[in-house]
Design a protein around this motif. Structure first.
Motif, PDB file in Angstrom:
ATOM      1  N   GLU A   1       0.782  -1.237  -0.061  1.00  0.00           N
ATOM      2  CA  GLU A   1       0.021  -0.028  -0.085  1.00  0.00           C
ATOM      3  C   GLU A   1       0.838   1.071   0.052  1.00  0.00           C
ATOM      4  O   GLU A   1       1.622   1.485   0.773  1.00  0.00           O
ATOM      5  CB  GLU A   1      -0.997   0.075   1.285  1.00  0.00           C
ATOM      6  N   ARG A   2       0.675   2.201  -0.808  1.00  0.00           N
ATOM      7  CA  ARG A   2       1.294   3.323  -0.804  1.00  0.00           C
ATOM      8  C   ARG A   2       0.319   4.592  -0.184  1.00  0.00           C
ATOM      9  O   ARG A   2      -0.591   4.399  -0.568  1.00  0.00           O
ATOM     10  CB  ARG A   2       1.504   3.835  -2.474  1.00  0.00           C
ATOM     11  N   LEU A   3       0.812   5.089   1.023  1.00  0.00           N
ATOM     12  CA  LEU A   3       0.126   5.926   1.668  1.00  0.00           C
ATOM     13  C   LEU A   3       0.255   7.404   1.094  1.00  0.00           C
ATOM     14  O   LEU A   3       0.690   8.201   1.423  1.00  0.00           O
ATOM     15  CB  LEU A   3       0.738   5.900   3.088  1.00  0.00           C
ATOM     16  N   SER A   4      -0.397   7.386  -0.074  1.00  0.00           N
ATOM     17  CA  SER A   4      -0.451   8.625  -0.932  1.00  0.00           C
ATOM     18  C   SER A   4      -1.162   9.676  -0.138  1.00  0.00           C
ATOM     19  O   SER A   4      -2.001   9.365   0.641  1.00  0.00           O
ATOM     20  CB  SER A   4      -1.169   8.466  -2.194  1.00  0.00           C
ATOM     21  N   PRO A   5      -0.955  10.993  -0.578  1.00  0.00           N
ATOM     22  CA  PRO A   5      -1.287  12.193  -0.067  1.00  0.00           C
ATOM     23  C   PRO A   5      -3.065  12.322  -0.531  1.00  0.00           C
ATOM     24  O   PRO A   5      -3.111  11.944  -1.535  1.00  0.00           O
ATOM     25  CB  PRO A   5      -0.797  13.506  -0.168  1.00  0.00           C
ATOM     26  N   SER A   6      -3.667  12.831   0.470  1.00  0.00           N
ATOM     27  CA  SER A   6      -5.161  13.201   0.063  1.00  0.00           C
ATOM     28  C   SER A   6      -5.234  14.114  -1.114  1.00  0.00           C
ATOM     29  O   SER A   6      -4.238  15.043  -1.598  1.00  0.00           O
ATOM     30  CB  SER A   6      -6.147  13.777   1.202  1.00  0.00           C
ATOM     31  N   LEU A   7      -6.341  14.196  -2.047  1.00  0.00           N
ATOM     32  CA  LEU A   7      -6.630  14.956  -2.857  1.00  0.00           C
ATOM     33  C   LEU A   7      -6.582  16.490  -2.616  1.00  0.00           C
ATOM     34  O   LEU A   7      -5.902  17.375  -3.270  1.00  0.00           O
ATOM     35  CB  LEU A   7      -8.028  14.517  -3.762  1.00  0.00           C
ATOM     36  N   TRP A   8      -7.078  16.656  -1.408  1.00  0.00           N
ATOM     37  CA  TRP A   8      -7.064  18.117  -1.129  1.00  0.00           C
ATOM     38  C   TRP A   8      -5.531  18.572  -0.811  1.00  0.00           C
ATOM     39  O   TRP A   8      -5.030  19.655  -1.200  1.00  0.00           O
ATOM     40  CB  TRP A   8      -7.825  18.130   0.331  1.00  0.00           C
ATOM     41  N   LEU A   9      -4.638  17.832  -0.202  1.00  0.00           N
ATOM     42  CA  LEU A   9      -3.315  18.108   0.008  1.00  0.00           C
ATOM     43  C   LEU A   9      -2.543  18.678  -1.354  1.00  0.00           C
ATOM     44  O   LEU A   9      -1.797  19.331  -1.562  1.00  0.00           O
ATOM     45  CB  LEU A   9      -2.537  16.980   0.809  1.00  0.00           C
ATOM     46  N   LEU A  10      -3.006  17.398  -2.429  1.00  0.00           N
ATOM     47  CA  LEU A  10      -2.350  17.679  -3.824  1.00  0.00           C
ATOM     48  C   LEU A  10      -2.896  18.871  -4.667  1.00  0.00           C
ATOM     49  O   LEU A  10      -1.884  19.682  -4.961  1.00  0.00           O
ATOM     50  CB  LEU A  10      -2.819  16.526  -4.642  1.00  0.00           C
ATOM     51  N   VAL A  11      -4.016  19.370  -4.144  1.00  0.00           N
ATOM     52  CA  VAL A  11      -4.442  20.447  -4.641  1.00  0.00           C
ATOM     53  C   VAL A  11      -3.969  21.871  -4.102  1.00  0.00           C
ATOM     54  O   VAL A  11      -3.542  22.542  -4.724  1.00  0.00           O
ATOM     55  CB  VAL A  11      -6.249  20.824  -4.546  1.00  0.00           C
ATOM     56  N   THR A  12      -3.766  21.714  -2.856  1.00  0.00           N
ATOM     57  CA  THR A  12      -3.028  22.880  -1.998  1.00  0.00           C
ATOM     58  C   THR A  12      -1.497  22.858  -2.507  1.00  0.00           C
ATOM     59  O   THR A  12      -1.229  24.078  -2.831  1.00  0.00           O
ATOM     60  CB  THR A  12      -3.198  22.460  -0.665  1.00  0.00           C
ATOM     61  N   VAL A  13      -0.779  21.819  -2.817  1.00  0.00           N
ATOM     62  CA  VAL A  13       0.397  21.885  -3.373  1.00  0.00           C
ATOM     63  C   VAL A  13       0.623  22.495  -4.765  1.00  0.00           C
ATOM     64  O   VAL A  13       1.491  23.158  -4.993  1.00  0.00           O
ATOM     65  CB  VAL A  13       1.103  20.437  -3.073  1.00  0.00           C
TER      66      VAL A  13
END
Length: 154
Positions: free
Chosen positions: A14-26
């Motif tokens: 499992e990859r503990l990828s960041p949430s969609l909201w964090l990616l949008v913020t970045v």
């Protein structure tokens, strides 16, 4: 002929990828960088801003930790331990997981905690030579990770 090679198959990954909201913020850092380059030229500003957004999103995804059970080894990020040194895992979610991540987090334990990931697996370390008491690992599917740890011990 008997197969004496160890079972090295991947039981859980499992990859503990960041949430969609964090990616949008970045990704919003790109337009901010583009504003800096507007005096140089609007085309250059757009290109630089888009490149910064793309690079940051790719970096955030590529640098996320991976939790896996491969053969008889539990890997959580860069750390790893043979599952024969681990006790019975406890899969937690909801309020129990919040408690395990917060006030119940052992001081002498090893932790891989990710924000936005609800589930946690807590595994006691039974190796007497290891100063770490427990492993606390965030996971989206705590039951599957706990089962993979148990299955890897044979």
């Amino acid at each position: 002929m008997q197969n004496i090679a160890p079972d090295a198959r991947t039981r859980y990954r499992e990859r503990l990828s960041p949430s969609l909201w964090l990616l949008v913020t970045v990704a919003l850092a790109g337009p901010m960088v583009a504003l800096i380059f507007v005096p140089v030229g609007s085309t250059i500003a757009l290109i630089v801003g888009a490149a910064v957004s793309a690079l940051l999103v790719i970096a955030f995804i590529a640098l996320t930790p991976v939790v896996s059970v491969e053969g008889d080894v539990l890997r959580a990020g860069r750390a790893h331990i043979e599952t024969r040194h681990l006790g019975t895992p406890t899969a937690l979610s909801g309020e129990e997981a919040r408690q395990a991540r917060g006030p119940g987090l052992p001081a002498r334990g090893w932790h891989l905690i990710r924000g936005g990931v609800d589930g946690v697996v807590v595994v006691p370390n039974i190796d007497p030579d290891d100063p770490v008491d427990t492993w606390t690992v965030s996971t989206r599917t705590p039951d599957r990770l706990a089962a993979a740890i148990l299955a890897s011990r044979g």
